[in-house]
Enzyme design. Structure first.
Site, PDB file in Angstrom:
ATOM      1  N   HIS A  50     -66.211  28.885  81.872  1.00 58.62           N
ATOM      2  CA  HIS A  50     -65.959  29.326  81.208  1.00 58.62           C
ATOM      3  C   HIS A  50     -64.560  27.458  81.611  1.00 58.62           C
ATOM      4  O   HIS A  50     -64.277  27.683  82.548  1.00 58.62           O
ATOM      5  CB  HIS A  50     -65.154  30.274  81.121  1.00 58.62           C
ATOM      6  CG  HIS A  50     -66.221  31.278  80.385  1.00 58.62           C
ATOM      7  ND1 HIS A  50     -65.157  32.900  80.123  1.00 58.62           N
ATOM      8  CD2 HIS A  50     -67.156  31.908  80.360  1.00 58.62           C
ATOM      9  CE1 HIS A  50     -65.721  33.646  80.038  1.00 58.62           C
ATOM     10  NE2 HIS A  50     -67.488  32.936  79.738  1.00 58.62           N
ATOM     11  N   GLU A  52     -61.694  28.178  81.180  1.00 62.33           N
ATOM     12  CA  GLU A  52     -60.198  28.460  82.526  1.00 62.33           C
ATOM     13  C   GLU A  52     -60.922  28.361  83.595  1.00 62.33           C
ATOM     14  O   GLU A  52     -59.737  28.015  84.781  1.00 62.33           O
ATOM     15  CB  GLU A  52     -59.855  29.663  82.518  1.00 62.33           C
ATOM     16  CG  GLU A  52     -59.557  29.782  80.493  1.00 62.33           C
ATOM     17  CD  GLU A  52     -60.761  30.782  79.589  1.00 62.33           C
ATOM     18  OE1 GLU A  52     -60.408  30.888  78.822  1.00 62.33           O
ATOM     19  OE2 GLU A  52     -60.903  30.039  79.655  1.00 62.33           O
ATOM     20  N   CYS A  79     -60.953  35.733  78.784  1.00 60.40           N
ATOM     21  CA  CYS A  79     -61.865  36.894  78.260  1.00 60.40           C
ATOM     22  C   CYS A  79     -61.529  37.742  79.837  1.00 60.40           C
ATOM     23  O   CYS A  79     -60.686  37.680  80.707  1.00 60.40           O
ATOM     24  CB  CYS A  79     -63.189  36.923  78.826  1.00 60.40           C
ATOM     25  SG  CYS A  79     -63.476  35.808  79.703  1.00 60.40           S
ATOM     26  N   CYS A  82     -61.575  36.105  83.083  1.00 65.35           N
ATOM     27  CA  CYS A  82     -61.106  35.067  83.193  1.00 65.35           C
ATOM     28  C   CYS A  82     -59.316  35.394  83.774  1.00 65.35           C
ATOM     29  O   CYS A  82     -58.530  34.227  84.472  1.00 65.35           O
ATOM     30  CB  CYS A  82     -61.140  33.612  81.960  1.00 65.35           C
ATOM     31  SG  CYS A  82     -62.888  32.998  81.389  1.00 65.35           S
TER      32      CYS A  82
END
Length: 147
Positions: A50, A52, A79, A82
């Site tokens: 992801h 992040e 999410c 993260c």
């Protein structure tokens, strides 16, 4: 300016066929961009790639993995995975664009930062450039549904 960079990264991710989410990590006191990335889950075949996670990894220093003076800008509410990583990295502030009622882990779902087991709670500001961030996602998924 930092959310604009995150949006650019999200657009680049969409152009690569990735879910259009972008992130930028900034050293708060100086304003210096430490890392920027868009999702690379498909490209890397890595469910943890992801945006992040990529910027947290890129900015981590082997001698000091804490990012206490850093601010993270991301185009979508992080999410749970993260959000947990953001807490563990001790990010100072989290700014995000669109809210994610289905998959978010900050304002929705498990609300990671409110859990008693969460040892660090960054300052959180949601809704920054929410319209453009949400539009990128809507357009991306609308095209996929038509296919």
């Amino acid at each position: 300016m930092s959310m604009k960079i995150a949006l650019e990264e999200a657009e680049a991710a969409a152009a690569r066929g990735e879910v259009p989410i972008g992130a930028v990590l900034v050293h708060g006191p100086s304003g210096r961009v430490l890392a920027r990335a868009g999702n690379r889950v498909e490209e890397l075949g890595d469910a943890t790639a992801h945006a992040e996670m990529l910027v947290l990894r890129a900015a981590a220093d082997p001698a000091q993995h804490r990012l206490a003076e850093c601010d993270l800008y991301v185009t979508l509410e992080p999410c749970p995975m993260c959000a947990a990583a953001i807490a563990l990295a001790r990010v100072r502030r989290l700014y995000f664009g669109a809210y994610d009622p289905k998959g978010g882990g900050v304002e929705h779902g498990p609300r990671i930062f409110t859990q008693p087991t969460c040892h660090h709670r960054p300052e959180v500001v949601g809704g920054i450039e929410e319209g453009p961030a949400a539009l990128l996602l809507r357009d991306f998924f609308a095209v996929r549904r038509q296919s």
